[in-house]
Design an enzyme around this catalytic site. Structure first.
Site, PDB file in Angstrom:
ATOM      1  N   THR A 113       0.836  -1.202   0.000  1.00 47.39           N
ATOM      2  CA  THR A 113       0.000   0.000   0.000  1.00 47.39           C
ATOM      3  C   THR A 113       0.870   1.251   0.000  1.00 47.39           C
ATOM      4  O   THR A 113       0.572   2.235  -0.688  1.00 47.39           O
ATOM      5  CB  THR A 113      -0.922   0.010   1.228  1.00 47.39           C
ATOM      6  OG1 THR A 113      -1.741  -1.164   1.204  1.00 47.39           O
ATOM      7  CG2 THR A 113      -1.814   1.241   1.239  1.00 47.39           C
ATOM      8  N   ASP A 135       2.477  -7.945  10.778  1.00 54.49           N
ATOM      9  CA  ASP A 135       3.859  -8.401  10.640  1.00 54.49           C
ATOM     10  C   ASP A 135       4.861  -7.425  11.248  1.00 54.49           C
ATOM     11  O   ASP A 135       6.012  -7.786  11.463  1.00 54.49           O
ATOM     12  CB  ASP A 135       4.215  -8.620   9.172  1.00 54.49           C
ATOM     13  CG  ASP A 135       3.447  -9.775   8.545  1.00 54.49           C
ATOM     14  OD1 ASP A 135       2.944 -10.620   9.309  1.00 54.49           O
ATOM     15  OD2 ASP A 135       3.345  -9.825   7.313  1.00 54.49           O
ATOM     16  N   ARG A 170       3.121 -34.159  24.283  1.00 55.52           N
ATOM     17  CA  ARG A 170       3.455 -33.988  22.866  1.00 55.52           C
ATOM     18  C   ARG A 170       4.424 -32.840  22.623  1.00 55.52           C
ATOM     19  O   ARG A 170       4.579 -31.939  23.445  1.00 55.52           O
ATOM     20  CB  ARG A 170       2.180 -33.701  22.065  1.00 55.52           C
ATOM     21  CG  ARG A 170       1.230 -34.876  21.941  1.00 55.52           C
ATOM     22  CD  ARG A 170      -0.071 -34.422  21.312  1.00 55.52           C
ATOM     23  NE  ARG A 170      -0.972 -35.547  21.076  1.00 55.52           N
ATOM     24  CZ  ARG A 170      -2.276 -35.411  20.844  1.00 55.52           C
ATOM     25  NH1 ARG A 170      -2.819 -34.211  20.824  1.00 55.52           N
ATOM     26  NH2 ARG A 170      -3.018 -36.477  20.634  1.00 55.52           N
TER      27      ARG A 170
END
Length: 356
Positions: A113, A135, A170
């Site tokens: 942009t 980000d 896990r």
């Protein structure tokens, strides 16, 4: 005074809050203000579809996620390519700007942009940009709006994953958005207590990650949480360009680097391993309190710049102060995580492993 507003690129929390701040500042300080919005980002400007906005349209949107104007991705590389009739998209946008009689156009968006905003400036349009992206990779600003909300969302997800990971013993890989820069993965990974954080800026060794997982269990850990930036790179792939890496992975029948790494970890360590992709939940929802304040500061300052006739700039946060940068100086540039920076060092010194 007549101004236009558009939101470009991917959505994020805070877009509405920024538009609200711009509008309320102008209404508060100018006697005659007309505001129009362009639907779906630059696509609306290309079509010349200006939608009149009233003060009532900005009331009650401080907490609203998404964007009331809608948004699309309009590729920068196509802006100067002639289309049917011979006119380029850029020429059509400039014509629409002039036809609308705008005194200023506010563009809320990320790197793409801003690059297009710089083109409009070069064609004589009065433009003021505002730095939006989860980000946090826009050059010249310490932080972008929408980033902190996404950090909070990703942190919460990591904490929730940990409880189920501990229950089952896990190793869990959580893929977090950030294709070029790892700011979101870094901050959420630290805040969420990840054991391993893999970033685009720090190529990782598969062997060393597997060794770290094994060491974690040997030390008595019930689980291992690995925060993976979507743009994370295996050290053997680091010399290649992104397009080449995608081809190499496709040739090996791989999907994402996260899923591939999960399969290798389970195969080599014997630990039950799962991978999950957070995806768009990081971009959605209401802005957090920090972003609401930041958006108000950025939007109000942008309106001040407009009233002073200061155009061709984008608003920024530098050292805690709201300031601005010239659009040509920052357009097309990215801000990356420093692999040897203070935040990374602090995390490493508290036991976080970055795969190197």
């Amino acid at each position: 005074m007549k101004v236009g507003i558009l939101t470009g690129g991917g959505d994020c929390a805070g877009l509405n809050a920024v538009m609200r701040a711009i509008a309320l500042n102008l209404y508060q300080n100018e006697k005659n203000v007309e505001i129009v919005g362009f639907r779906d980002g630059y696509a609306g400007l290309i079509r010349g579809e200006a939608v009149p906005l009233r003060r009532a349209d900005f009331e009650g949107i401080l907490r609203a996620g998404g964007t009331i104007l809608g948004t699309t991705r309009t590729p920068f590389k196509l802006m100067s390519v002639p289309e049917e009739g011979g006119a380029t998209r850029l020429a059509r946008m400039v014509a629409a700007y002039k036809k609308c009689g705008l005194d200023c156009l506010f563009t809320l968006g990320g790197a793409g942009t801003h690059k297009t905003a710089a083109l409009l400036c070069a064609e004589g349009c009065n433009v003021i940009g505002l730095p939006k992206t989860i980000d946090n990779d826009i050059y010249g600003t310490d932080v972008t709006f929408g980033f902190q909300t996404a950090v909070d969302v990703a942190t919460d997800a990591l904490e929730r994953v940990r409880t189920t990971s501990e229950s089952h013993g896990r190793t869990m890989l959580v893929e977090i958005m950030g294709n070029k820069a790892g700011w979101l993965t870094l901050h959420a990974g630290i805040a969420g207590g990840a054991d391993i954080i893999l970033l685009p800026e720090i190529p990782f060794s598969v062997d060393k990650v597997c060794a770290a997982v094994t060491a974690g269990y040997a030390a008595g850990k019930r689980c291992n949480i690995i925060a993976v930036g979507e743009g994370a790179v295996v050290d053997s792939e680091a010399p290649f360009k992104k397009r080449e890496r995608v081809f190499i992975r496709a040739e090996r029948g791989e999907t994402t680097v996260t899923q591939h790494l999960a399969e290798i970890i389970q195969e080599r360590t014997g630990a039950e391993t799962r991978a999950t992709v957070l995806g768009y939940i990081q971009r959605g929802g209401e802005p957090c309190a920090y972003d609401r304040v930041l958006c108000t500061r950025l939007g109000s300052f942008a309106a001040q710049l407009c009233r002073r006739g200061r155009f061709g700039v984008t608003v920024a946060v530098v050292g805690g102060r709201i300031t601005f940068n010239a659009l040509p100086d920052i357009a097309g540039k990215y801000k990356f995580v420093d692999p040897n920076g203070e935040i990374v060092r602090a995390a490493e010194e508290t036991g976080v492993f970055f795969g190197r």
